[in-house]
Design a protein around this motif. Structure first.
Motif, PDB file in Angstrom:
ATOM      1  N   PHE A  78     -15.599   3.875  -2.465  1.00 31.90           N
ATOM      2  CA  PHE A  78     -16.424   2.939  -3.552  1.00 31.90           C
ATOM      3  C   PHE A  78     -15.442   1.888  -4.249  1.00 31.90           C
ATOM      4  CE2 PHE A  78     -18.414   7.197  -3.974  1.00 31.90           C
ATOM      5  CZ  PHE A  78     -19.841   6.713  -3.731  1.00 31.90           C
ATOM      6  N   ASP A  79     -16.023   0.936  -4.540  1.00 30.18           N
ATOM      7  CA  ASP A  79     -15.219  -0.280  -5.729  1.00 30.18           C
ATOM      8  C   ASP A  79     -15.457   0.434  -7.034  1.00 30.18           C
ATOM      9  OD1 ASP A  79     -14.362  -2.333  -6.986  1.00 30.18           O
ATOM     10  OD2 ASP A  79     -15.093  -3.699  -5.589  1.00 30.18           O
ATOM     11  N   ARG A  80     -14.442   0.707  -7.660  1.00 28.80           N
ATOM     12  CA  ARG A  80     -14.744   1.471  -9.039  1.00 28.80           C
ATOM     13  C   ARG A  80     -15.618   0.335  -9.851  1.00 28.80           C
ATOM     14  NH1 ARG A  80      -9.123   4.256 -11.002  1.00 28.80           N
ATOM     15  NH2 ARG A  80      -8.295   4.811  -9.251  1.00 28.80           N
ATOM     16  N   LYS A  81     -15.444  -0.846  -9.803  1.00 22.02           N
ATOM     17  CA  LYS A  81     -16.030  -1.710 -10.508  1.00 22.02           C
ATOM     18  C   LYS A  81     -17.325  -1.901 -10.531  1.00 22.02           C
ATOM     19  CE  LYS A  81     -12.836  -4.819 -10.103  1.00 22.02           C
ATOM     20  NZ  LYS A  81     -12.424  -6.064  -9.624  1.00 22.02           N
ATOM     21  N   LYS A  82     -17.753  -1.373  -9.164  1.00 16.24           N
ATOM     22  CA  LYS A  82     -19.310  -1.480  -8.773  1.00 16.24           C
ATOM     23  C   LYS A  82     -20.031  -0.255  -8.993  1.00 16.24           C
ATOM     24  CE  LYS A  82     -18.930  -5.466  -6.092  1.00 16.24           C
ATOM     25  NZ  LYS A  82     -18.339  -5.862  -4.743  1.00 16.24           N
ATOM     26  N   LEU A 105       0.835  -1.181  -0.012  1.00 13.16           N
ATOM     27  CA  LEU A 105      -0.016   0.105  -0.034  1.00 13.16           C
ATOM     28  C   LEU A 105       0.806   1.197  -0.032  1.00 13.16           C
ATOM     29  CD1 LEU A 105      -3.069   0.566   0.253  1.00 13.16           C
ATOM     30  CD2 LEU A 105      -2.674   1.086   2.595  1.00 13.16           C
ATOM     31  N   GLU A 106       1.792   1.300   0.899  1.00  8.39           N
ATOM     32  CA  GLU A 106       2.966   2.433   0.932  1.00  8.39           C
ATOM     33  C   GLU A 106       3.349   2.575  -0.511  1.00  8.39           C
ATOM     34  OE1 GLU A 106       5.598   2.137   4.131  1.00  8.39           O
ATOM     35  OE2 GLU A 106       3.928   2.013   5.624  1.00  8.39           O
ATOM     36  N   LYS A 107       3.919   1.481  -1.004  1.00  6.17           N
ATOM     37  CA  LYS A 107       4.639   1.593  -2.250  1.00  6.17           C
ATOM     38  C   LYS A 107       3.463   2.138  -3.347  1.00  6.17           C
ATOM     39  CE  LYS A 107       6.873  -2.353  -3.105  1.00  6.17           C
ATOM     40  NZ  LYS A 107       6.858  -3.785  -3.668  1.00  6.17           N
ATOM     41  N   LEU A 108       2.468   1.931  -3.349  1.00  2.49           N
ATOM     42  CA  LEU A 108       1.488   2.467  -4.306  1.00  2.49           C
ATOM     43  C   LEU A 108       1.080   3.738  -3.908  1.00  2.49           C
ATOM     44  CD1 LEU A 108      -1.715   0.150  -4.546  1.00  2.49           C
ATOM     45  CD2 LEU A 108      -1.055   2.106  -6.263  1.00  2.49           C
ATOM     46  N   GLU A 109       0.876   4.179  -2.609  1.00  2.48           N
ATOM     47  CA  GLU A 109       0.879   5.462  -2.270  1.00  2.48           C
ATOM     48  C   GLU A 109       2.110   6.385  -2.966  1.00  2.48           C
ATOM     49  OE1 GLU A 109      -0.065   5.975   1.755  1.00  2.48           O
ATOM     50  OE2 GLU A 109      -1.989   5.463   1.329  1.00  2.48           O
ATOM     51  N   GLN A 110       3.177   5.829  -2.653  1.00  3.03           N
ATOM     52  CA  GLN A 110       4.390   6.742  -3.164  1.00  3.03           C
ATOM     53  C   GLN A 110       4.425   6.911  -4.686  1.00  3.03           C
ATOM     54  OE1 GLN A 110       7.830   4.778  -1.230  1.00  3.03           O
ATOM     55  NE2 GLN A 110       7.621   6.151   0.402  1.00  3.03           N
ATOM     56  N   LEU A 111       3.972   5.779  -5.442  1.00  6.12           N
ATOM     57  CA  LEU A 111       3.806   5.821  -6.730  1.00  6.12           C
ATOM     58  C   LEU A 111       2.994   6.920  -7.298  1.00  6.12           C
ATOM     59  CD1 LEU A 111       3.842   2.206  -8.183  1.00  6.12           C
ATOM     60  CD2 LEU A 111       5.021   4.146  -9.160  1.00  6.12           C
ATOM     61  N   ASN A 112       1.733   6.841  -6.721  1.00 11.64           N
ATOM     62  CA  ASN A 112       0.935   8.001  -7.135  1.00 11.64           C
ATOM     63  C   ASN A 112       0.567   8.696  -6.147  1.00 11.64           C
ATOM     64  OD1 ASN A 112      -0.328   5.605  -6.397  1.00 11.64           O
ATOM     65  ND2 ASN A 112      -1.874   5.263  -8.310  1.00 11.64           N
ATOM     66  N   PRO A 159      -7.717   8.094  -5.394  1.00 10.27           N
ATOM     67  CA  PRO A 159      -7.787   7.118  -5.898  1.00 10.27           C
ATOM     68  C   PRO A 159      -6.745   6.075  -5.638  1.00 10.27           C
ATOM     69  CG  PRO A 159      -6.970   8.844  -7.402  1.00 10.27           C
ATOM     70  CD  PRO A 159      -6.903   9.262  -6.157  1.00 10.27           C
ATOM     71  N   GLU A 160      -7.341   4.929  -5.484  1.00  6.66           N
ATOM     72  CA  GLU A 160      -6.455   3.612  -5.330  1.00  6.66           C
ATOM     73  C   GLU A 160      -6.620   2.802  -6.657  1.00  6.66           C
ATOM     74  OE1 GLU A 160      -6.449   1.268  -1.558  1.00  6.66           O
ATOM     75  OE2 GLU A 160      -6.774   3.187  -0.587  1.00  6.66           O
ATOM     76  N   SER A 161      -5.793   1.637  -6.514  1.00  3.88           N
ATOM     77  CA  SER A 161      -5.854   0.720  -7.758  1.00  3.88           C
ATOM     78  C   SER A 161      -7.249   0.456  -8.019  1.00  3.88           C
ATOM     79  CB  SER A 161      -5.247  -0.463  -7.220  1.00  3.88           C
ATOM     80  OG  SER A 161      -5.667  -1.177  -6.156  1.00  3.88           O
ATOM     81  N   ASP A 162      -8.131   0.007  -7.241  1.00  2.00           N
ATOM     82  CA  ASP A 162      -9.325  -0.494  -7.507  1.00  2.00           C
ATOM     83  C   ASP A 162     -10.575   0.468  -6.659  1.00  2.00           C
ATOM     84  OD1 ASP A 162      -8.965  -1.703  -5.300  1.00  2.00           O
ATOM     85  OD2 ASP A 162      -9.806  -3.740  -6.061  1.00  2.00           O
ATOM     86  N   LYS A 163     -10.132   1.297  -5.876  1.00  2.00           N
ATOM     87  CA  LYS A 163     -11.066   1.987  -4.973  1.00  2.00           C
ATOM     88  C   LYS A 163     -10.878   3.506  -5.277  1.00  2.00           C
ATOM     89  CE  LYS A 163     -12.084  -1.672  -2.317  1.00  2.00           C
ATOM     90  NZ  LYS A 163     -11.341  -2.575  -2.879  1.00  2.00           N
ATOM     91  N   LEU A 164     -12.111   4.054  -4.700  1.00  3.65           N
ATOM     92  CA  LEU A 164     -11.977   5.512  -4.816  1.00  3.65           C
ATOM     93  C   LEU A 164     -12.274   5.858  -3.300  1.00  3.65           C
ATOM     94  CD1 LEU A 164     -13.855   6.758  -7.756  1.00  3.65           C
ATOM     95  CD2 LEU A 164     -11.385   6.857  -7.530  1.00  3.65           C
TER      96      LEU A 164
END
Lengths: 476, 165
Positions: free
Chosen positions: A276-280, A154-161, A257-262
């Motif tokens: 929110f689950d983006r897919k839903k 999660l941290e990695k992701l956060e740093q990425l974007n 925004p996260e990989s599949d969530k907002l």
């Protein structure tokens, strides 16, 4: 039920919240009955009855708290409540659509949080599971339910974007001025004035009727000045009120925004955060009132099963956004909703259709008015202009567009609404033609979608009939 | 393209059923209106002719559409009602002044029910209701065997089509 080992309960303060849920009315009612009781039964008996009632309510609340259990497993959350009728639920994590975390003032005082879990079950009233927990545990559970990646990832992701989107205070300020809530502010002031009148007269013994006499005695110019002055004053007050309310409500708006969530969060006094689950997400609604159209701003809302069904809950994605930024924001957040097709507006001959019913209404009303007094014809003329304007706005706002996965609809009169609906969420389509539409080869479309509100429909009128073929193609 | 499709019609007893069903409501409402008109509305207005006619006119505005709905529209509705069940969708046609065509993709259907009220039962008719996650549609006035067949067919089509999440 495999996961019943680590049973948890709501926070103890839930008992207190439940008792005070009814607000001060309950206390007032109790006191009222108590005073009646004291008069008729004497103080000791009345007090003991009151004590019994209080103890009973307290007992029920405690029992309710004790009997409400939940357990978070690896794949699902189990929930059980009820004293006599026991209700058991198990919701799989993957079925969860939104997790909403809110902190009311009470929550903030006691350092708790209210967490609401919604799965996409159409027709259920309110949230499927609602828990009051300590803030730390609420956060933990939210993370667990939303099945996030492990902390390091999660941290990695956060740093990425690190692309947390915030709303500039300047924009929020503008939104407060141009949104309809100016009128809300006015409404509240008017209600307050009614009370003010009573308070001034009854409690402060100030006679307000004298003001009226003085007004009557004043000269015409003076009167006009007073009226215009008070209207401007009220409008300013309403605007100010709206600015304050909106500022407090949406202050510190964050969209993450996260990989599949907002994840969305906002608020100063009442903090609100939901995911929110983006897919839903089955649709996006864009709304603009006239002032917003003139200034080029738009509000984005989300259509997601399981969210937005409770009072005052609007699944806001973006309270205020410049129109030209919409596509860029959608590209970033929900690329599947970017509409690249060409929207088709009503042909010119459709205008008559929008105006016809209003014309019938106008003829009836104006005939009645003229029969009462010929002078009223002036009101009739103003009404006609107003109705023509509404028809024109409706005509201008209506459009339909199709893309392989998204349907674009535009409709509304004073508030222009544009909806982007996922084709997969569309449940059925009705194409209708009245006698006049048949003659000019036009039709209306009614699109029924899967939503919290069973039977939610979107309707656009006065489009060319051959669009039906496109719609047909998209659906099948 | 549309011409090659085969559409079915509903049973012709539909007209009788609708007339009987609607007549019950119609006559009850008619009785109430007449009673109200002659016990309250007319005696309480001045003897002048204008208001008398106004009340009668108002009553007529309510009664005439109801009468049309009861005794005339069933024939038109029956004529307009058509439906088609295809591999990928169901199409329904109905409407008197406004003609509606509803398209329900098979993949969106959640359940199919057969319903039968007391009047339908007398005529050995039934209606099929189609439930989606967003709404309910009804095919009225089918014979019992037709209804059973349609519901069975639809189940097969749905199974063959597989569920789309």
């Amino acid at each position: 039920v495999e996961e019943l080992n680590n049973i948890e309960r709501n926070h103890r303060f839930k008992i207190i919240y439940d008792i005070f849920k009814g607000g001060p009315q309950n206390l007032v009612t109790l006191l009222l009955f108590f005073s009646i009781g004291v008069k008729n039964l004497g103080f000791p008996l009345a007090l003991s009855i009151a004590l019994v009632i209080v103890l009973f309510v307290l007992g029920i609340s405690i029992l309710n708290w004790w009997k409400t259990l939940f357990s978070v497993g690896n794949r699902s959350i189990y929930y059980q409540k009820g004293i006599l009728n026991v209700e058991r639920k198990e919701i799989l994590f993957e079925k969860i659509n939104t997790v909403d975390m809110a902190e009311s003032i009470m929550d903030r005082i006691f350092k708790t949080a209210t967490i609401k879990i919604d799965a996409g079950i159409s027709g259920t009233q309110g949230s499927e599971i609602k828990l009051v927990l300590s803030k730390a545990r609420a956060k933990e559970i939210r993370e667990a339910l939303l099945q996030r990646e492990s902390a390091s990832e999660l941290e990695k992701l956060e740093q990425l974007n690190k692309k947390v989107i915030k709303i500039a205070e300047k924009d929020l300020f503008l939104y407060s001025i141009i949104s309809n809530s100016v009128f809300q502010g006015l409404g509240i002031i008017f209600v307050a004035l009614q009370f003010l009148d009573d308070i001034l007269e009854n409690f402060m013994k100030i006679d307000t009727s004298g003001i009226g006499h003085r007004f009557d005695a004043a000269s015409n110019i003076y009167r006009v000045l007073i009226i215009v002055g008070s209207v401007i004053f009220l409008l300013l007050l309403g605007t100010l009120f709206s600015i304050i309310v909106n500022f407090i409500k949406y202050y510190d708006f964050k969209l993450e925004p996260e990989s599949d969530k907002l994840n969305i969060g906002y608020g100063v006094v009442n903090k609100k955060s939901y995911s929110f689950d983006r897919k839903k997400i089955s649709g996006i609604h864009m709304k603009q009132n006239i002032l917003m159209r003139l200034t080029g701003f738009i509000t984005l809302e989300v259509e997601s099963i399981g969210y937005g069904d409770e009072k005052g809950e609007q699944a806001i994605l973006y309270p205020v956004l410049r129109v030209k930024e919409v596509d860029a924001v959608l590209y970033k957040l929900l690329p599947e909703f970017v509409f690249e097709g060409k929207e088709k507006q009503c042909p010119r001959k459709a205008f008559f259709g929008f105006f016809m019913l209003k014309l019938v209404f106008w003829i009836i009303v104006t005939t009645a008015l003229v029969l009462i007094n010929i002078k009223f014809i002036l009101i009739g003329l103003i009404l006609l202009i107003f109705l023509m304007l509404t028809a024109l706005l409706q005509f201008k706002n209506t459009a339909l567009g199709l893309q392989h996965n998204v349907v674009y609809l535009s409709y509304g009169i004073f508030t222009k609404k544009q909806s982007l609906l996922k084709v997969k969420a569309i449940q059925s389509l009705t194409v209708s033609q009245n006698i006049f539409q048949r003659r000019s080869n036009l039709c209306s479309f009614k699109i029924n979608i899967y939503s919290n509100l069973f039977g939610k429909e979107f309707k656009v009128k006065g489009l060319r009939h051959h669009e039906e073929l496109f719609m047909n193609g998209v659906l099948s | 393209m549309e011409d090659t499709k085969e559409y079915s019609r509903i049973n012709r007893y539909a007209v009788k059923c609708w007339i009987i069903g609607r007549s019950i409501t119609f006559f009850i409402l008619l009785a109430i209106i007449i009673v109200l008109l002659y016990t309250i509305a007319i005696p309480n207005t001045k003897a002048s002719g204008f208001f008398r006619y106004l009340w009668i006119g108002l009553a007529a505005i309510i009664i005439i559409p109801l009468a049309l709905n009861t005794f005339v529209y069933p024939f038109i509705e029956y004529r307009e009602w058509k439906f088609g069940i295809f591999q990928d969708k169901i199409e329904l046609f109905n409407g008197i002044f406004t003609k509606n065509k509803s398209i329900i993709p098979i993949s969106r259907i959640q359940s199919i029910n057969i319903e039968q009220g007391p009047i339908y039962r007398r005529f050995k008719l039934a209606s099929v209701t189609i439930h989606t996650a967003g709404g309910i549609y009804k095919i009225p006035a089918l014979t019992n065997s037709e209804a059973a067949e349609i519901s069975e067919n639809l189940k097969n089509v749905i199974e063959a089509g597989g569920r789309i999440e």
